[in-house]
Design a protein around this motif. Structure first.
Motif, PDB file in Angstrom:
ATOM      1  N   GLN A  56      70.890  25.522  33.794  1.00  0.00           N
ATOM      2  CA  GLN A  56      70.077  25.107  34.943  1.00  0.00           C
ATOM      3  C   GLN A  56      70.956  24.651  36.102  1.00  0.00           C
ATOM      4  N   LEU A  57      72.022  23.894  35.785  1.00  0.00           N
ATOM      5  CA  LEU A  57      72.929  23.449  36.836  1.00  0.00           C
ATOM      6  C   LEU A  57      73.618  24.630  37.496  1.00  0.00           C
ATOM      7  N   SER A 117      72.637  27.665  37.846  1.00  0.00           N
ATOM      8  CA  SER A 117      71.680  28.363  38.693  1.00  0.00           C
ATOM      9  C   SER A 117      71.452  27.632  40.008  1.00  0.00           C
ATOM     10  N   ARG A 118      71.263  26.341  39.934  1.00  0.00           N
ATOM     11  CA  ARG A 118      71.004  25.557  41.155  1.00  0.00           C
ATOM     12  C   ARG A 118      72.251  25.415  42.017  1.00  0.00           C
ATOM     13  N   ILE A 119      73.405  25.213  41.387  1.00  0.00           N
ATOM     14  CA  ILE A 119      74.644  25.027  42.146  1.00  0.00           C
ATOM     15  C   ILE A 119      74.973  26.275  42.961  1.00  0.00           C
ATOM     16  N   LYS A 120      74.635  27.447  42.445  1.00  0.00           N
ATOM     17  CA  LYS A 120      74.888  28.680  43.200  1.00  0.00           C
ATOM     18  C   LYS A 120      74.187  28.651  44.552  1.00  0.00           C
ATOM     19  N   ASP A 121      73.076  27.919  44.650  1.00  0.00           N
ATOM     20  CA  ASP A 121      72.362  27.797  45.925  1.00  0.00           C
ATOM     21  C   ASP A 121      73.172  27.036  46.973  1.00  0.00           C
ATOM     22  N   TRP A 145      73.586  17.079  49.250  1.00  0.00           N
ATOM     23  CA  TRP A 145      72.836  18.169  48.620  1.00  0.00           C
ATOM     24  C   TRP A 145      72.612  17.877  47.128  1.00  0.00           C
ATOM     25  N   ASN A 182      69.024  17.690  45.319  1.00  0.00           N
ATOM     26  CA  ASN A 182      68.657  18.863  44.530  1.00  0.00           C
ATOM     27  C   ASN A 182      68.975  18.818  43.042  1.00  0.00           C
ATOM     28  N   LEU A 183      69.883  17.960  42.635  1.00  0.00           N
ATOM     29  CA  LEU A 183      70.302  17.960  41.226  1.00  0.00           C
ATOM     30  C   LEU A 183      69.977  16.677  40.480  1.00  0.00           C
TER      31      LEU A 183
END
Length: 96
Positions: free
Chosen positions: A17-18, A20-24, A70, A74-75
């Motif tokens: 999950q991290l 995937s989100r970090i790629k943003d 960020w 977001n995290l």
């Protein structure tokens, strides 16, 4: 060469999950002037470390400012506590 390093402790089992989100966040980090590279490490103890490389210290510091805000926005639900950041000169490096 300067590195900006952010680190946080993730909740167990959150690597996918991290990632995937970090790629943003990559477009935000890579848009900072002087950007040279970006790496994220997920350690067995659930410590997540992001390393960004820049050609000047001001850009490294700016990337930490942007990234820490960020991360908080977001995290948060995936982390055990707040992320920390530091920036400074790379004093030893090697390339093939």
């Amino acid at each position: 060469m300067y590195a900006a390093i952010r680190q946080a402790k993730a909740k167990a089992g959150m690597a996918d999950q991290l990632a995937s989100r970090i790629k943003d966040a990559i477009p935000m980090i890579s848009s900072v002037q002087g950007f040279m590279g970006y790496y994220v490490i997920y350690a067995p103890d659930d410590t997540v470390t992001a390393i960004s490389i820049f050609n000047n210290v001001a850009s490294a510091e700016e990337s930490n400012k942007l990234a820490l805000a960020w991360i908080e926005a977001n995290l948060g639900p995936l982390l055990v506590g707040p992320a920390t950041g530091t920036a400074g000169p790379v004093i030893v490096h090697s390339l093939p």
